[in-house]
Scaffold this active site. Structure first.
Site, mmCIF file in Angstrom:
data_model
loop_
_atom_site.group_PDB
_atom_site.id
_atom_site.type_symbol
_atom_site.label_atom_id
_atom_site.label_comp_id
_atom_site.label_asym_id
_atom_site.label_seq_id
_atom_site.Cartn_x
_atom_site.Cartn_y
_atom_site.Cartn_z
ATOM 1 C CG ASP A 49 -1.987 1.364 0.739
ATOM 2 O OD1 ASP A 49 -2.948 0.922 0.513
ATOM 3 O OD2 ASP A 49 -1.274 2.146 2.359
ATOM 4 C CB ILE A 50 1.029 4.089 -1.995
ATOM 5 C CG1 ILE A 50 2.026 3.562 -3.461
ATOM 6 C CG2 ILE A 50 1.561 5.682 -2.767
ATOM 7 C CD1 ILE A 50 1.383 4.147 -5.214
ATOM 8 C CD GLU B 68 -4.750 4.053 -1.274
ATOM 9 O OE1 GLU B 68 -4.680 4.134 -0.178
ATOM 10 O OE2 GLU B 68 -5.221 3.460 -2.222
#
Length: 350
Positions: free
Chosen positions: A227-228, A270
């Site tokens: 995950d960003i 994301e």
């Protein structure tokens, strides 16, 4: 066909149309230029002048093709074939075989994307009627007295070869177009359009396959959610277009860190899902920490500006006695715990 992806401004789809017209154009230009002196020498000066006009039409169509005016080029070539056959066959004779070119005109017109289905049928019927009329009114007539029997046979066989050569070129590019379309449909069904990674649907297939393989061969298998961090802030501060570019750049960067056999897919938003075959939890942690560190150190340049991002990764080693869906949920739990712990880290579900 490495150049099939494009030629100058041509798209992959138009490149095939361009190549069909270009290749058939070469055949048409050479044939008509060659017929100018041949007909003159055989005593048909009117047909020599006809082939001068035909050559000009074919060269014009070939040039239009290079100007991306594909439909006009196809229309010009088709009209020329119909007119040329209608004038040459009654003059020279059915036995010389100039009517064979009509067969190549039918599939050739299919590359004109302005023609609807009804137009293609109309053209096919018109060509059929022309062929039948020529057969009815010229096939029983003796060939021109200016032509010897051997010369008539030579012309007939030469025209057969030329007509089939044109058909071969057209069929070849039809085949390429069909293969390309199948590949594009397959790609669209299984690929995320933004990042070029596999989409969630395709990744589920891989997960099920690898889960069964790990169970059958009793090999290690790990899954990870990537995950960003604070991606919503990126969108809010820099806009969604920049956010999409960063997302795509991060996906490409992470993909380059993977080993052969690892699979990365966009799971949603994301989030990415990483599938690591033949990898236990310790091995997955080493790889995940390397990814986290290299991404944190990397500066992503988007439209001349520098951006830095960090990742949170949640890991789980798949247990073969459980369905693969459970391991996905546990990796998601590990990701959530990593975010709670402050992000920019790897969290394992033991």
């Amino acid at each position: 066909m490495n150049r099939i992806a494009g030629n100058g401004s041509h798209s992959r789809h138009n490149y095939r149309i361009f190549m069909v017209i270009n290749s058939v154009g070469y055949i048409g230009i050479l044939v008509h230029l060659a017929l100018i002196p041949i007909f003159y020498a055989l005593g048909f000066p009117e047909l020599s002048f006809l082939n001068i006009a035909s050559s000009i039409l074919w060269i014009s169509a070939w040039l239009m093709n290079h100007q991306d005016r594909y439909n006009t080029a196809i229309l010009l070539m088709t009209v020329e074939v119909i007119s040329h056959t209608l004038l040459v066959v009654p003059t020279v004779g059915w036995q010389a075989g100039f009517q064979y070119y009509l067969f190549a005109a039918v599939p050739f017109t299919l590359f004109n994307n302005r023609f609807e289905g009804k137009a293609i049928i109309f053209i096919s019927v018109a060509l059929c009627i022309e062929f039948l009329l020529l057969s009815i009114y010229t096939s029983n007539r003796p060939p021109s007295p200016l032509l010897s029997d051997n010369l008539v046979k030579l012309l007939d066989r030469t025209n057969i070869v030329i007509a089939f050569a044109a058909q071969g070129v057209i069929s070849y590019y039809f085949r390429l177009a069909s293969i390309y379309l199948e590949q594009e449909l397959e790609k669209q069904a299984h690929t995320d359009p933004l990042t070029g990674l596999y989409n969630r649907r395709r990744m589920l297939d891989f997960l099920l396959q690898q889960g069964k393989l790990a169970e059958r061969e009793q090999t290690a298998l790990s899954v990870a959610f990537v995950d960003i961090d604070h991606f919503k802030k990126i969108n809010d501060n820099y806009g969604h277009e920049t956010g999409d570019q960063i997302l795509s750049a991060v996906a490409e960067f992470v993909k380059r860190q993977l080993r052969k056999g690892d699979t990365l897919a966009r799971w949603g938003g994301e989030e990415f899902l990483l599938l690591l075959p033949h990898t236990d939890l310790d091995g997955a942690r080493v790889l995940a920490e390397k990814i986290c560190a290299t991404v944190a150190e990397h500066v992503f340049q988007i439209d001349g500006k520098d951006y830095s991002v960090t990742l949170t990764i949640g890991l789980c080693e798949h247990r073969t006695e459980h369905p693969i869906e459970k391991s996905i949920k546990l990796a998601d739990i590990a990701l959530y715990r990593g975010k709670q712990a402050g992000r920019n880290r790897v969290m394992c579900y033991s």
